[in-house]
Design a protein around this motif. Structure first.
Motif, PDB file in Angstrom:
ATOM      1  N   HIS A 103       0.833  -1.203   0.000  1.00  0.00           N
ATOM      2  CA  HIS A 103       0.000   0.000   0.000  1.00  0.00           C
ATOM      3  C   HIS A 103       0.876   1.264   0.000  1.00  0.00           C
ATOM      4  N   PRO A 104       1.618   1.511  -1.054  1.00  0.00           N
ATOM      5  CA  PRO A 104       2.479   2.700  -1.090  1.00  0.00           C
ATOM      6  C   PRO A 104       1.687   3.997  -0.971  1.00  0.00           C
ATOM      7  N   GLY A 105       0.435   3.973  -1.405  1.00  0.00           N
ATOM      8  CA  GLY A 105      -0.392   5.171  -1.309  1.00  0.00           C
ATOM      9  C   GLY A 105      -0.670   5.581   0.127  1.00  0.00           C
ATOM     10  N   TRP A 106      -0.569   4.651   1.058  1.00  0.00           N
ATOM     11  CA  TRP A 106      -0.760   4.960   2.480  1.00  0.00           C
ATOM     12  C   TRP A 106       0.535   5.462   3.118  1.00  0.00           C
ATOM     13  N   PHE A 107       1.666   4.865   2.707  1.00  0.00           N
ATOM     14  CA  PHE A 107       2.907   5.040   3.457  1.00  0.00           C
ATOM     15  C   PHE A 107       3.940   5.955   2.807  1.00  0.00           C
ATOM     16  N   ARG A 109       5.893   9.017   1.032  1.00  0.00           N
ATOM     17  CA  ARG A 109       5.865  10.488   1.043  1.00  0.00           C
ATOM     18  C   ARG A 109       4.923  11.039   2.110  1.00  0.00           C
ATOM     19  N   LEU A 110       5.111  10.589   3.337  1.00  0.00           N
ATOM     20  CA  LEU A 110       4.329  11.134   4.448  1.00  0.00           C
ATOM     21  C   LEU A 110       4.952  12.474   4.850  1.00  0.00           C
ATOM     22  N   ASP A 111       4.678  13.460   4.026  1.00  0.00           N
ATOM     23  CA  ASP A 111       5.314  14.770   4.153  1.00  0.00           C
ATOM     24  C   ASP A 111       4.262  15.812   4.528  1.00  0.00           C
ATOM     25  N   ILE A 112       4.410  16.427   5.685  1.00  0.00           N
ATOM     26  CA  ILE A 112       3.449  17.424   6.135  1.00  0.00           C
ATOM     27  C   ILE A 112       3.413  18.625   5.203  1.00  0.00           C
ATOM     28  N   ARG A 113       4.429  18.774   4.358  1.00  0.00           N
ATOM     29  CA  ARG A 113       4.443  19.876   3.386  1.00  0.00           C
ATOM     30  C   ARG A 113       3.712  19.518   2.095  1.00  0.00           C
ATOM     31  N   ASP A 114       3.304  18.259   1.956  1.00  0.00           N
ATOM     32  CA  ASP A 114       2.478  17.868   0.819  1.00  0.00           C
ATOM     33  C   ASP A 114       1.177  18.670   0.868  1.00  0.00           C
ATOM     34  N   PRO A 115       0.755  19.275  -0.236  1.00  0.00           N
ATOM     35  CA  PRO A 115      -0.430  20.161  -0.203  1.00  0.00           C
ATOM     36  C   PRO A 115      -1.678  19.513   0.384  1.00  0.00           C
ATOM     37  N   GLU A 116      -1.939  18.258   0.026  1.00  0.00           N
ATOM     38  CA  GLU A 116      -3.149  17.599   0.518  1.00  0.00           C
ATOM     39  C   GLU A 116      -3.047  17.274   2.010  1.00  0.00           C
ATOM     40  N   LEU A 117      -1.926  16.707   2.424  1.00  0.00           N
ATOM     41  CA  LEU A 117      -1.754  16.390   3.841  1.00  0.00           C
ATOM     42  C   LEU A 117      -1.728  17.663   4.676  1.00  0.00           C
ATOM     43  N   SER A 118      -1.078  18.687   4.141  1.00  0.00           N
ATOM     44  CA  SER A 118      -1.000  19.962   4.847  1.00  0.00           C
ATOM     45  C   SER A 118      -2.388  20.564   5.048  1.00  0.00           C
ATOM     46  N   HIS A 119      -3.219  20.486   4.023  1.00  0.00           N
ATOM     47  CA  HIS A 119      -4.569  21.043   4.120  1.00  0.00           C
ATOM     48  C   HIS A 119      -5.405  20.277   5.145  1.00  0.00           C
ATOM     49  N   LEU A 120      -5.301  18.947   5.132  1.00  0.00           N
ATOM     50  CA  LEU A 120      -6.062  18.150   6.099  1.00  0.00           C
ATOM     51  C   LEU A 120      -5.605  18.424   7.530  1.00  0.00           C
ATOM     52  N   ALA A 121      -4.312  18.689   7.702  1.00  0.00           N
ATOM     53  CA  ALA A 121      -3.819  19.070   9.027  1.00  0.00           C
ATOM     54  C   ALA A 121      -4.337  20.445   9.418  1.00  0.00           C
ATOM     55  N   ASP A 122      -4.390  21.349   8.458  1.00  0.00           N
ATOM     56  CA  ASP A 122      -4.831  22.724   8.728  1.00  0.00           C
ATOM     57  C   ASP A 122      -6.296  22.793   9.148  1.00  0.00           C
ATOM     58  N   ILE A 123      -7.139  21.921   8.600  1.00  0.00           N
ATOM     59  CA  ILE A 123      -8.568  21.981   8.925  1.00  0.00           C
ATOM     60  C   ILE A 123      -8.902  21.138  10.157  1.00  0.00           C
ATOM     61  N   ILE A 154     -10.706   7.690   0.648  1.00  0.00           N
ATOM     62  CA  ILE A 154     -10.399   6.985   1.893  1.00  0.00           C
ATOM     63  C   ILE A 154      -8.896   6.849   2.072  1.00  0.00           C
ATOM     64  N   GLU A 155      -8.162   6.820   0.971  1.00  0.00           N
ATOM     65  CA  GLU A 155      -6.704   6.714   1.053  1.00  0.00           C
ATOM     66  C   GLU A 155      -6.096   7.923   1.750  1.00  0.00           C
ATOM     67  N   HIS A 156      -6.684   9.100   1.567  1.00  0.00           N
ATOM     68  CA  HIS A 156      -6.184  10.284   2.260  1.00  0.00           C
ATOM     69  C   HIS A 156      -6.379  10.150   3.769  1.00  0.00           C
ATOM     70  N   SER A 157      -7.504   9.567   4.167  1.00  0.00           N
ATOM     71  CA  SER A 157      -7.732   9.323   5.591  1.00  0.00           C
ATOM     72  C   SER A 157      -6.681   8.370   6.140  1.00  0.00           C
ATOM     73  N   ASN A 158      -6.417   7.293   5.399  1.00  0.00           N
ATOM     74  CA  ASN A 158      -5.406   6.330   5.840  1.00  0.00           C
ATOM     75  C   ASN A 158      -4.035   6.981   5.947  1.00  0.00           C
ATOM     76  N   ALA A 200     -11.852  -1.562   0.957  1.00  0.00           N
ATOM     77  CA  ALA A 200     -11.070  -0.568   1.700  1.00  0.00           C
ATOM     78  C   ALA A 200     -11.094  -0.861   3.194  1.00  0.00           C
ATOM     79  N   ILE A 201     -12.267  -1.232   3.717  1.00  0.00           N
ATOM     80  CA  ILE A 201     -12.386  -1.558   5.139  1.00  0.00           C
ATOM     81  C   ILE A 201     -11.549  -2.786   5.466  1.00  0.00           C
ATOM     82  N   LYS A 202     -11.617  -3.791   4.603  1.00  0.00           N
ATOM     83  CA  LYS A 202     -10.877  -5.032   4.840  1.00  0.00           C
ATOM     84  C   LYS A 202      -9.369  -4.794   4.821  1.00  0.00           C
ATOM     85  N   GLN A 203      -8.904  -4.014   3.863  1.00  0.00           N
ATOM     86  CA  GLN A 203      -7.474  -3.730   3.764  1.00  0.00           C
ATOM     87  C   GLN A 203      -6.967  -3.010   5.010  1.00  0.00           C
ATOM     88  N   TRP A 204      -7.734  -2.024   5.456  1.00  0.00           N
ATOM     89  CA  TRP A 204      -7.319  -1.268   6.633  1.00  0.00           C
ATOM     90  C   TRP A 204      -7.369  -2.137   7.895  1.00  0.00           C
TER      91      TRP A 204
END
Length: 307
Positions: A103-107, A109-123, A154-158, A200-204
């Motif tokens: 699941h590379p999409g989960w793990f 580039r866990l970078d807080i400066r990534d625009p999407e991750l940064s936005h989710l942290a901001d809200i 759901i991948e963004h949540s993960n 998605a539920i099963k994988q998580w």
């Protein structure tokens, strides 16, 4: 010195057999029940030393692990999560490394400066509380309804949950006392159903059950902001954000989370280089891991071990 003024943490070696093993690991000092905690973990100085050596020898000889952290902080995640059972800790590490590959999409580039991750942290989609429970447990808040179904999956949540887990998993308090996870569902709408699938539920669930090195003390879902029963049984309501009846504004909890992510940024990005071969017939192979996803998701969550 505030977190924002601290320099990024050094990146541990990923060599299976480094020239010198890193044994630098803090103890969770200051807890009134530390003796009881160590007894529950079956941990003492001799056991810790022996198990670290056994884990490192096992990694060095492992036919499929190619690159992996061997520092004490990292290995203690698994040993403490499994109460110093070498067999269970080593199996969890195999499945953790396998999950990172599958699941590379989960793990990645866990970078807080990534625009999407940064936005989710901001809200304030997810963040840990600044204060811990009386027993030292970390408490995390997830406002799942803030995940815009028109913008995120759901991948963004993960990714956000793993970002938080990886950022705090080297913390000796988190390793020894575990954590509570609170899901605030008051903003969830019918549109959010489109984000969730059985697969998605099963994988998580499979990852949480088999590859997550964390002592889960409880998982709670609230539709409204009524935390009376929860706080009465488990922790002081004052540690919650001010908006939930606590004393510190939510913005301060969110700010501290971002600063912690920045502090661990280089260390998290280096995890992308860990590697394990999955093309074989072992239980953590790519085929076995994907085949297991065909089971029941509900049953998988029922097996979630609450410490």
């Amino acid at each position: 010195m505030s977190r924002s003024e601290q320099k990024p943490l050094p990146v541990p070696s990923l060599q299976k057999v480094p020239e010198l093993y890193d044994d630098d690991a803090e103890e969770p000092k200051g807890l009134v029940n530390i003796v009881e905690i160590f007894e529950k973990l079956r941990e003492d100085p001799l056991v810790l030393e022996q198990n670290l050596k056994q884990m490192r020898d096992w990694i060095a000889k492992h036919p499929h692990i190619r690159r992996c952290r061997t520092d004490a902080r990292f290995l203690l995640r698994f040993l403490r999560a499994k109460k110093h059972s070498f067999l269970m800790a080593s199996q969890t590490l195999e499945r953790y490394l396998a999950a990172r590959m599958i699941h590379p999409g989960w793990f990645q580039r866990l970078d807080i400066r990534d625009p999407e991750l940064s936005h989710l942290a901001d809200i304030g989609f997810i963040y840990p509380l600044l204060e811990r429970t009386a027993d030292g447990c970390i408490v995390t808040m997830t406002d799942w309804g803030l995940l815009d179904p028109n913008q995120y999956t759901i991948e963004h949540s993960n990714r956000m949950h793993i970002l938080l887990a990886e950022t705090y998993s080297d913390d000796p308090f988190v390793q020894c006392t575990g954590g509570f996870m609170i899901f605030d569902m008051q903003h969830v709408t019918l549109a959010h159903q489109s984000l969730i699938s059985f697969l998605a539920i099963k994988q998580w669930a499979q990852f949480v059950n088999n590859g997550l090195p964390l002592r889960c003390q409880g998982l709670y879902v609230r539709v409204f902001r009524d935390f009376d029963e929860l706080t009465k049984e488990h922790f002081d309501r004052q540690i919650l954000p001010k908006e939930y009846g606590g004393k510190i504004p939510k913005s301060e909890h969110m700010k501290a989370f971002r600063e912690q992510c920045e502090l661990y940024r280089d260390r998290l990005l280096a995890l992308d280089e860990m590697d394990i071969d999955l093309d074989h017939s072992e239980t953590y192979s790519r085929h076995a891991m994907l085949e297991d996803i065909g089971g029941g998701a509900i049953g998988s969550f029922r097996k979630l071990a609450v410490d």
